[in-house]
Scaffold this motif. Structure first.
Motif, PDB file in Angstrom:
ATOM      1  N   GLN A  68     -32.615  20.943  17.031  1.00 19.20           N
ATOM      2  CA  GLN A  68     -33.411  20.217  16.046  1.00 19.20           C
ATOM      3  C   GLN A  68     -34.863  20.704  16.043  1.00 19.20           C
ATOM      4  N   ASN A 221     -25.784  25.699   9.215  1.00 23.56           N
ATOM      5  CA  ASN A 221     -26.042  24.302   8.848  1.00 23.56           C
ATOM      6  C   ASN A 221     -24.840  23.396   9.101  1.00 23.56           C
ATOM      7  N   ASP A 222     -23.657  23.917   8.883  1.00 25.47           N
ATOM      8  CA  ASP A 222     -22.455  23.094   9.059  1.00 25.47           C
ATOM      9  C   ASP A 222     -22.294  22.659  10.508  1.00 25.47           C
ATOM     10  N   THR A 225     -24.930  20.073  11.405  1.00 27.25           N
ATOM     11  CA  THR A 225     -24.628  18.775  10.797  1.00 27.25           C
ATOM     12  C   THR A 225     -23.600  18.012  11.625  1.00 27.25           C
ATOM     13  N   GLU A 228     -25.417  16.835  14.772  1.00 25.76           N
ATOM     14  CA  GLU A 228     -26.351  15.750  14.461  1.00 25.76           C
ATOM     15  C   GLU A 228     -25.607  14.441  14.205  1.00 25.76           C
ATOM     16  N   LYS A 229     -24.525  14.523  13.469  1.00 27.54           N
ATOM     17  CA  LYS A 229     -23.734  13.324  13.189  1.00 27.54           C
ATOM     18  C   LYS A 229     -23.145  12.749  14.478  1.00 27.54           C
TER      19      LYS A 229
END
Length: 410
Positions: A68, A221-222, A225, A228-229
């Motif tokens: 991040q 990015n995938d 994501t 992060e989720k």
């Protein structure tokens, strides 16, 4: 309500410092307090240990923070900085997950495991050598810049001395104006050369196959994501999991202490009853504290927070009003449960009547006193069978032996 609370605390302190309704002496009380402190410290230590049994969000997703930070960084050379960080903080985490998962709860992120594996490959011999060259050049640049600052500080005064025709041997400066100008130009050229070398080294570092693979992974990015989720979900559930584990630690202790307390009261084991009562209180203290802590950060808080946010928008301070109303109600409920199952006069009536004590407050009264002079409680009830006066809370009438369950349920 306040009368119930007042009676609860009177009974609580009475039970905490008496054995068979006889007050403890000071030595015994000190010993009990020391035992309480020792046990309480061990309870909190056990709670801390079991709360870390499950992987925390940071442990389950160890790559999230660094990933991040990289994505939020706005510097142009952030690729070089992340590679440099991978080289300077490289450590072998590959053997940790398998060992950790055998003794702890939860699951480590597979993406973060891949992240660690790719990151560790960046720290190869070639990249380390390049970073050493960059560090060496940077050190030389710093020395040259410091030398230039010193020369500039002396240059103006050297130039004035030259204009004034002052002899060189009388100068207060280490170098003359001409020499200072030459050294300054030379150092500036060397700094430019070293900066160019470092730029080339950085390009070599970034184009290294292992470094390039790591940067491509970071820019996916995938994958980020998904991490992060997962991290946000883990952070949401972690307080609830901690409370569940801590409750799992405390509830067996509470149940055992409660059973021992009930057994000791039936058998009139005064000392055992006192110790089990203290243990019961000690085990309840951290449980209540953890519940209050959970109400501030757990699922319930999130639920109330979302409702207030949706209904009242920015008036989030109303959450505090809700808690101010909710917590006393919860406390009152706990007191009611304690009075029903732990400090219930009905369960203690037989022992108190035999010792000529009030069935409500357990203080000494005379044999024929209808009302307790200490709390004003009426001691008798009319038997529905023979209509004689019999003691409250006993199972049978003392005159005819008729069951008093209907009276006791009132």
């Amino acid at each position: 309500m306040f009368a119930r609370i007042n009676r609860f605390f009177r009974q609580f302190f009475h039970r905490s410092r008496t054995i068979n309704n006889e007050p403890l002496n000071r030595v015994s009380l000190i010993v009990i307090v020391l035992i309480d402190i020792f046990i309480l410290s061990n309870v909190f230590s056990g709670l801390d240990d079991i709360s870390r049994w499950h992987f925390s969000p940071t442990e389950a997703y160890p790559c999230y923070s660094q990933w991040q930070n990289y994505r939020n960084e706005t510097k142009k050379n952030k690729d070089f900085e992340i590679i440099k960080l991978a080289l300077t903080q490289q450590k072998d985490n590959l053997s940790f997950p398998q060992q950790a998962q055998q003794s702890r709860l939860g699951k480590l992120s597979e993406i973060c495991l891949s992240f660690d594996g790719i990151k560790n490959k960046v720290a190869n011999t070639e990249n380390k050598k390049i970073l050493e060259n960059i560090t060496s050049n940077q050190s030389k640049i710093s020395n040259l810049e410091q030398a230039n600052r010193t020369i500039r500080n002396q240059y103006d005064s050297s130039l004035l001395e030259k204009i004034a025709g002052q002899p060189r041997n009388q100068s207060i400066n280490t170098v003359g104006a001409e020499k200072a100008k030459q050294d300054l130009d030379k150092n500036t050229r060397n700094i430019a050369t070293l900066n160019q070398e470092n730029s080339n080294f950085q390009n070599q570092l970034l184009t290294n196959p292992d470094s390039y693979t790591f940067l491509v992974f970071l820019k996916d990015n995938d994958k980020f994501t998904v991490v992060e989720k997962g991290y946000n979900q883990a952070a949401f559930w972690y307080p609830s999991i901690q409370l569940a584990l801590q409750s799992f630690f405390l509830l067996p202790l509470i149940i055992v202490a409660l059973l021992v307390d009930k057994f000791a009261q039936r058998r009139r084991y005064g000392l055992v009853s006192l110790i089990s009562w203290h243990l019961l209180v000690i085990f309840f203290i951290p449980l209540i504290l953890k519940i209050f802590e959970f109400l501030q950060i757990g699922i319930i808080f999130k639920f109330i927070f979302d409702i207030v946010s949706n209904i009242l928008g920015g008036l989030l301070f109303l959450v505090n009003y809700i808690y101010i109303l909710l917590i006393p109600l919860i406390g009152f409920g706990i007191i009611k449960l304690a009075q029903k199952f732990v400090l219930n006069p009905k369960s203690q009536a037989s022992n108190r009547i035999q010792k000529s004590r009030c069935v409500n407050c357990a203080k000494k009264i005379r044999h024929n006193d209808a009302y307790c002079p200490h709390c004003g409680y009426y001691q008798y009830v009319e038997c529905p069978n023979c209509h004689s006066m019999t003691y409250k809370h006993l199972s049978y009438c003392k005159e005819c032996g008729y069951s008093q369950e209907s009276n006791n349920s009132d």
